[in-house]
Design an enzyme around this catalytic site. Structure first.
Site, mmCIF file in Angstrom:
data_model
loop_
_atom_site.group_PDB
_atom_site.id
_atom_site.type_symbol
_atom_site.label_atom_id
_atom_site.label_comp_id
_atom_site.label_asym_id
_atom_site.label_seq_id
_atom_site.Cartn_x
_atom_site.Cartn_y
_atom_site.Cartn_z
ATOM 1 N N HIS A 156 0.891 -1.095 0.073
ATOM 2 C CA HIS A 156 -0.116 0.121 -0.046
ATOM 3 C C HIS A 156 0.743 1.401 0.141
ATOM 4 O O HIS A 156 0.484 2.218 0.480
ATOM 5 C CB HIS A 156 -1.011 -0.039 1.228
ATOM 6 N N SER A 277 15.110 21.978 -16.780
ATOM 7 C CA SER A 277 14.102 22.686 -16.878
ATOM 8 C C SER A 277 14.387 23.939 -17.774
ATOM 9 O O SER A 277 15.625 24.412 -17.435
ATOM 10 C CB SER A 277 13.329 22.970 -15.448
ATOM 11 N N LYS A 283 16.598 21.762 -11.666
ATOM 12 C CA LYS A 283 16.030 20.533 -11.900
ATOM 13 C C LYS A 283 16.864 19.526 -12.494
ATOM 14 O O LYS A 283 17.673 19.937 -13.507
ATOM 15 C CB LYS A 283 14.743 21.053 -12.946
ATOM 16 N N ASN A 285 15.293 15.986 -14.235
ATOM 17 C CA ASN A 285 13.761 15.456 -14.270
ATOM 18 C C ASN A 285 14.042 14.083 -14.747
ATOM 19 O O ASN A 285 14.795 13.950 -15.792
ATOM 20 C CB ASN A 285 12.990 16.158 -15.241
ATOM 21 N N GLU A 290 9.609 8.694 -17.290
ATOM 22 C CA GLU A 290 8.434 9.171 -17.450
ATOM 23 C C GLU A 290 7.847 8.640 -18.851
ATOM 24 O O GLU A 290 6.612 8.278 -18.970
ATOM 25 C CB GLU A 290 8.164 10.627 -17.209
ATOM 26 N N TYR A 317 -8.778 -13.112 -46.453
ATOM 27 C CA TYR A 317 -8.273 -11.891 -46.510
ATOM 28 C C TYR A 317 -9.273 -10.719 -46.777
ATOM 29 O O TYR A 317 -10.341 -10.911 -47.342
ATOM 30 C CB TYR A 317 -7.169 -11.585 -47.376
ATOM 31 N N LYS A 325 -0.501 -3.649 -39.582
ATOM 32 C CA LYS A 325 1.035 -3.241 -39.352
ATOM 33 C C LYS A 325 1.224 -2.063 -38.644
ATOM 34 O O LYS A 325 2.280 -2.157 -37.996
ATOM 35 C CB LYS A 325 1.528 -3.274 -40.909
HETATM 36 N N1 ARG Z 1 -1.094 -4.120 -48.537
HETATM 37 C C1 ARG Z 1 -1.810 -5.280 -48.368
HETATM 38 C C2 ARG Z 1 -1.890 -5.331 -46.749
HETATM 39 O O1 ARG Z 1 -1.205 -4.943 -46.096
HETATM 40 C C3 ARG Z 1 -1.226 -6.309 -49.094
HETATM 41 C C4 ARG Z 1 -2.323 -7.313 -49.304
HETATM 42 C C5 ARG Z 1 -3.345 -6.963 -50.285
HETATM 43 N N2 ARG Z 1 -4.044 -7.964 -50.758
HETATM 44 C C6 ARG Z 1 -5.096 -7.606 -51.564
HETATM 45 N N3 ARG Z 1 -5.851 -8.536 -52.193
HETATM 46 N N4 ARG Z 1 -5.551 -6.416 -51.791
HETATM 47 O O2 ARG Z 1 -2.673 -6.093 -46.295
#
Ligand code: ARG
Length: 456
Positions: A156, A277, A283, A285, A290, A317, A325
């Site tokens: 605590h 600072s 200071k 920091n 952080e 897909y 990504k």
């Molecule tokens: N740029 C696309 C991705 O990152 C690649 C795959 C695209 N495939 C498609 N059938 N349009 O997912």
């Protein structure tokens, strides 16, 4: 210009839609994986007699050259390209003509992008493991250097029982060791090849997925083509493991921030990892700590974002999956950066042994030891707990600490107490006697150090 996929349509896209659709700004970092994958694909196609070996040779040597040219800066990745896969294939075809157009036989961008991402993240798991090990080594180093330094242990955030600073450092080392384990486990599921699943249903060509996978260092292949192109579990798993890394980093950062405050003064971070600072000249920091604490939020966000993107997606897909990504890469970059900064920050911090001990003397952290002392003398623990509590209350009221309360006054609470009580409640004794497995004694810390040594 018409797209390479112009077929049913003329391949002319509205300008805004074109830039909306493009992923090159964030998938160009996979150029190496894309090219490596394509070289293995060309080799497999030729080994299976699907393209001639002359064609494969010229594709492979052109791809090698493209890789070199990107790395040397001679070939700039076109920011207007649709994605890295299209860019590489387009350059290849520009350079070697019609032969380049044969590369995409028995393959789709759907299995290609899954392949590239798996190759990229596989490399990442190896890099992040090295960084995690560096951090564990830094924590271990501080533990070894300050093995018997006593500090307050908290529950605590209230003084609870004295612990060794080395024990504290190793608590974090254990967390990061588990992170290494988790990432290595996740790597197993990353290291499965999707290439050859093609668009969704496999291919009419007599491909050899096993050989192509082996060439690329995979342990096995995805056994269902629909799953192979739709699966992003490995990204979610990695993001989850990375979220835990950030949880641990954030908790550690929080301690460093507290400990380097005036109120604690347990540590001093090296100048290299602090800032000043613009207005207050005195200071110092702890910005880096952080930032690690602060950046934890974006990694959690990336995990939640991807889970939400995937939820409700039908097989196979869908373009939604292009959203995988940015978040994954951002998490990878963030974790790498935070680990790279934290390891040397831990290594270079100075320990204020005196402040830690002084603080440990406050707050009656040896009250449990006084109770344990009475238990050894024959009092049941619950009664011993009451006596110790009463002594503490008396000390607070009379301005004493347990160490300087005369034995005559102790005996007003229990006649079981005699001169040996001072030895029993000495902070060093408190720590040393907690030699149970995983406890805070030097002996136990040494066992933990040996375990870490073996694990590293
Ligand atoms: N740029 C696309 C991705 O990152 C690649 C795959 C695209 N495939 C498609 N059938 N349009 O997912």
């Amino acid at each position: 210009m018409a797209k390479m996929w112009a077929g049913r349509t003329a391949g002319e896209v509205n300008k805004l839609a074109d830039s909306f659709n493009s992923s090159i700004s964030f998938d160009s970092r996979m150029y190496k994986q894309d090219i490596t994958g394509s070289m293995a694909h060309a080799a497999m196609l030729s080994a299976q007699g699907i393209i001639s070996s002359d064609d494969a040779d010229s594709i492979i040597s052109a791809l090698k050259q493209i890789l070199q040219d990107i790395e040397s800066g001679k070939l700039k990745i076109d920011p207007k390209a649709e994605d890295i896969h299209m860019f590489v294939e387009q350059v290849l075809t520009e350079r070697i003509g019609d032969t380049g157009k044969k590369l995409h036989t028995a393959r789709s961008r759907n299995d290609q992008v899954a392949l590239d991402l798996r190759l990229y993240l596989r490399d990442f798991t190896d890099e992040v493991t090295v960084l995690l090990k560096d951090l564990v080594k830094a924590l271990k180093g501080q533990a070894e250097k300050n093995i018997d330094v006593i500090m307050p242990g908290y529950t605590h955030l209230q003084h609870a029982q004295p612990v060794l600073f080395s024990h504290y450092m190793l608590a974090y080392a254990m967390m990061f060791l588990r992170d290494i384990d988790r990432i290595s486990d996740c790597r197993k599921r990353i290291n499965v090849s999707p290439i050859g699943c093609c668009a969704l249903a496999g291919t009419t060509f007599d491909t050899d997925r096993q050989a192509e996978a082996k060439e690329l260092g995979f342990d096995s292949v995805c056994l269902n083509s629909l799953d192979g192109v739709s699966d992003r579990d490995f990204c979610v798993e990695l993001l989850s493991a990375l979220s835990l890394v950030m949880t641990h980093l954030s908790r550690l950062s929080e301690e460093l921030i507290l400990w380097s405050s005036q109120e604690f003064s347990f540590i001093e971070l090296s100048d290299d990892f602090t800032t000043g600072s613009s207005i207050m000249p005195q200071k110092k920091n702890p910005d880096m700590a952080e930032l690690c604490r602060g950046k934890t939020g974006r990694v959690y966000g990336n995990l939640m974002g991807l889970l939400t993107t995937l939820k409700g997606l039908p097989l196979a897909y869908n373009k939604d999956m292009q959203e995988d990504k940015e978040g994954v890469f951002d998490a990878c970059d963030t974790v790498k950066m935070c680990l790279s900064v934290t390891a040397p920050m831990i290594k270079s911090m100075k320990i204020n042994e005196k402040s830690m001990l002084e603080s440990a003397r406050k707050g009656f952290m040896n009250a449990t030891d006084l109770a344990d002392y009475l238990v050894v003398k024959g009092l049941p623990f619950r009664d011993a707990y009451k006596v110790s509590g009463a002594v503490v209350a008396y000390c607070i009221q009379s301005g004493h600490i347990l160490e300087d309360l005369p034995v005559s006054e102790y005996r007003r609470f229990s006649t079981l107490i005699s001169d040996d009580v001072y030895q029993a409640i000495d902070l060093k004794t408190c720590v040393q006697r907690r030699s149970s497995e995983g406890g805070t004694s030097v002996e136990s810390v040494k066992k933990q150090l040996a375990y870490l040594e073996e694990k590293l």
